[in-house]
Write an enzyme that holds these catalytic residues in place. Structure first.
Site, PDB file in Angstrom:
ATOM      1  N   GLY A   1       0.883  -1.068  -0.242  1.00 43.71           N
ATOM      2  CA  GLY A   1       0.158   0.027   0.555  1.00 43.71           C
ATOM      3  C   GLY A   1       0.778   0.961  -0.516  1.00 43.71           C
ATOM      4  O   GLY A   1       0.874   2.543   0.311  1.00 43.71           O
ATOM      5  N   ALA A   2       1.789   1.350  -1.176  1.00 47.07           N
ATOM      6  CA  ALA A   2       2.592   2.036  -0.999  1.00 47.07           C
ATOM      7  C   ALA A   2       2.810   3.259  -1.053  1.00 47.07           C
ATOM      8  O   ALA A   2       3.368   4.315  -0.859  1.00 47.07           O
ATOM      9  CB  ALA A   2       4.195   1.473  -1.247  1.00 47.07           C
TER      10      ALA A   2
ATOM     11  N   ARG B   1      -0.189   5.903  -1.463  1.00 48.82           N
ATOM     12  CA  ARG B   1      -0.765   7.182  -1.055  1.00 48.82           C
ATOM     13  C   ARG B   1      -0.305   7.111   0.460  1.00 48.82           C
ATOM     14  O   ARG B   1      -0.377   5.904   0.946  1.00 48.82           O
ATOM     15  CB  ARG B   1      -2.307   6.785  -1.307  1.00 48.82           C
ATOM     16  CG  ARG B   1      -2.659   6.348  -3.145  1.00 48.82           C
ATOM     17  CD  ARG B   1      -3.665   6.531  -2.887  1.00 48.82           C
ATOM     18  NE  ARG B   1      -4.402   6.374  -4.007  1.00 48.82           N
ATOM     19  CZ  ARG B   1      -5.085   7.120  -5.237  1.00 48.82           C
ATOM     20  NH1 ARG B   1      -4.488   7.903  -3.806  1.00 48.82           N
ATOM     21  NH2 ARG B   1      -4.890   6.282  -5.750  1.00 48.82           N
TER      22      ARG B   1
ATOM     23  N   ASP C   1      -2.389  -7.385  -7.070  1.00 46.97           N
ATOM     24  CA  ASP C   1      -3.583  -7.067  -6.178  1.00 46.97           C
ATOM     25  C   ASP C   1      -3.552  -7.920  -5.185  1.00 46.97           C
ATOM     26  O   ASP C   1      -3.921  -8.878  -5.077  1.00 46.97           O
ATOM     27  CB  ASP C   1      -4.337  -7.403  -7.530  1.00 46.97           C
ATOM     28  CG  ASP C   1      -6.134  -7.489  -7.262  1.00 46.97           C
ATOM     29  OD1 ASP C   1      -5.978  -6.556  -6.134  1.00 46.97           O
ATOM     30  OD2 ASP C   1      -6.927  -7.991  -8.087  1.00 46.97           O
TER      31      ASP C   1
ATOM     32  N   ASN D   1       0.906  -2.900   5.374  1.00 47.51           N
ATOM     33  CA  ASN D   1       0.187  -1.296   5.721  1.00 47.51           C
ATOM     34  C   ASN D   1      -0.997  -1.140   4.821  1.00 47.51           C
ATOM     35  O   ASN D   1      -2.052  -0.624   4.802  1.00 47.51           O
ATOM     36  CB  ASN D   1       1.539  -0.615   4.954  1.00 47.51           C
ATOM     37  CG  ASN D   1       0.258   0.899   5.047  1.00 47.51           C
ATOM     38  OD1 ASN D   1      -0.269   1.385   6.215  1.00 47.51           O
ATOM     39  ND2 ASN D   1      -0.025   1.523   3.359  1.00 47.51           N
TER      40      ASN D   1
ATOM     41  N   TYR E   1     -14.593  -4.685   8.311  1.00 48.63           N
ATOM     42  CA  TYR E   1     -12.831  -4.029   9.170  1.00 48.63           C
ATOM     43  C   TYR E   1     -12.647  -4.101  10.273  1.00 48.63           C
ATOM     44  O   TYR E   1     -11.319  -4.215  10.242  1.00 48.63           O
ATOM     45  CB  TYR E   1     -12.904  -2.469   8.567  1.00 48.63           C
ATOM     46  CG  TYR E   1     -12.206  -1.487   8.401  1.00 48.63           C
ATOM     47  CD1 TYR E   1     -10.802  -1.888   7.684  1.00 48.63           C
ATOM     48  CD2 TYR E   1     -11.855  -0.542   9.307  1.00 48.63           C
ATOM     49  CE1 TYR E   1      -9.732  -0.957   7.732  1.00 48.63           C
ATOM     50  CE2 TYR E   1     -10.305   0.148   9.587  1.00 48.63           C
ATOM     51  CZ  TYR E   1      -9.569  -0.297   9.053  1.00 48.63           C
ATOM     52  OH  TYR E   1      -8.473   0.835   8.739  1.00 48.63           O
TER      53      TYR E   1
ATOM     54  N   ALA F   1     -11.242  -7.733  10.186  1.00 49.63           N
ATOM     55  CA  ALA F   1     -10.460  -8.312   9.321  1.00 49.63           C
ATOM     56  C   ALA F   1      -8.562  -7.108  10.486  1.00 49.63           C
ATOM     57  O   ALA F   1      -7.667  -8.393  10.834  1.00 49.63           O
ATOM     58  CB  ALA F   1     -10.025  -7.542   8.478  1.00 49.63           C
TER      59      ALA F   1
ATOM     60  N   ILE G   1      -6.402   9.325  11.302  1.00 47.32           N
ATOM     61  CA  ILE G   1      -5.170   9.676  10.118  1.00 47.32           C
ATOM     62  C   ILE G   1      -5.199  10.618   8.869  1.00 47.32           C
ATOM     63  O   ILE G   1      -6.282  10.008   8.535  1.00 47.32           O
ATOM     64  CB  ILE G   1      -3.979   9.019  10.028  1.00 47.32           C
ATOM     65  CG1 ILE G   1      -3.824   7.478  11.077  1.00 47.32           C
ATOM     66  CG2 ILE G   1      -3.309   9.345   9.131  1.00 47.32           C
ATOM     67  CD1 ILE G   1      -2.925   9.124  11.738  1.00 47.32           C
TER      68      ILE G   1
END
Length: 260
Positions: free
Chosen positions: A20-21, A23, A79, A107, A172, A175, A205
């Site tokens: 997830g690099a 953004r 993906d 992340n 969410y 998980a 955040i």
């Protein structure tokens, strides 16, 4: 960056893999770790332009202001919402080319909010796949190298929602709660191999996932503001460093006092 006949990447600096690099928190983590001297392997979903911009920015960093100490950045589209075996098959050949990945930051994450009674199995599994199953798949690949190298840092990004619960986020929360349990269990398995496993638990955040935060939500935060991605990145950089060597199996909250 030098390569031998087997296309193996050799470099005197070690590497950090961040999912997830491109953004928000992930991007801030990549840049911060690069500033600390790590080469970066950045996993992203499908926005190649953002990934290339990140690569260019990182490779313009002169570590310790030494022109001969350049930082490398490799970008890889994966993906993480898909089949976990596909993730493993995508990542494995890339990891084999890198001599030492000493830091893994899981992340990648996404919300898919709705009330439970409106949720179908696809809504449930989409959240489980990207937030939990992808972490399992990426860690499965990387930990083999860490065990061979007798050391490493694994840092998993969970959420305050995993600890407090939140209406409309059962998928969410479940998980990200799994991320916490995974962290604690794996930490005990690999501690004797010199590998630490910790989780960071951000609150609200300032990212694309948290848009137009209502004022009443901010009022519940004792520090009176939302957090910044760079503030999470500072914490991750500490957990990636030698200074954190005696910390493992922990969930470290960074939420402005929202939940203690």
């Amino acid at each position: 960056m030098n390569s031998n006949n087997n296309n193996k990447i050799e470099d005197e600096k070690t590497w950090a893999l961040v999912t997830g690099a491109t953004r928000g928190i992930g991007r801030a983590i990549c840049i911060k770790l690069a500033q600390k001297g790590f080469n970066i392997l950045a996993l992203y979903k499908n926005n190649h332009q953002l990934a290339q911009e990140l690569k260019d920015e990182i490779e313009n960093i002169n570590f310790n202001s030494n022109k001969n100490s350049k930082i490398c950045c490799e970008i890889l589209s994966a993906d993480l919402e898909g089949n976990i075996q596909d993730i493993i098959e995508t990542l494995t050949p890339v990891v084999k080319k890198i001599s030492k990945i000493s830091v893994l930051v899981n992340n990648a994450g996404a919300t898919n909010d709705m009330l439970f009674y409106e949720m179908n199995s696809n809504d449930w599994m989409k959240s489980i796949n990207v937030n939990l199953n992808s972490m399992w798949a990426v860690t499965k690949v990387i930990i083999k190298q860490m065990i061979r190298n007798r050391g490493g840092r694994i840092i998993n990004v969970t959420s305050v929602t995993a600890e407090t619960g939140n209406a409309g986020q059962t998928n969410y929360a479940a998980a990200k709660g799994g991320v916490i349990s995974f962290t604690k269990a794996l930490a005990k398995e690999v501690a004797r191999r010199g590998i630490t496993v910790n989780a960071v638990s951000p609150g609200v955040i300032e990212t694309d996932m948290i848009k137009n935060v209502p004022k009443e939500v901010i009022n519940f935060i004792p520090l009176g503001r939302v957090g910044l991605p760079i503030e999470v990145a500072h914490l991750v950089a500490f957990l990636a460093s030698e200074e954190s060597a005696y910390i493992t199996g922990q969930v470290i909250r960074i939420n402005g006092g929202l939940y203690t």
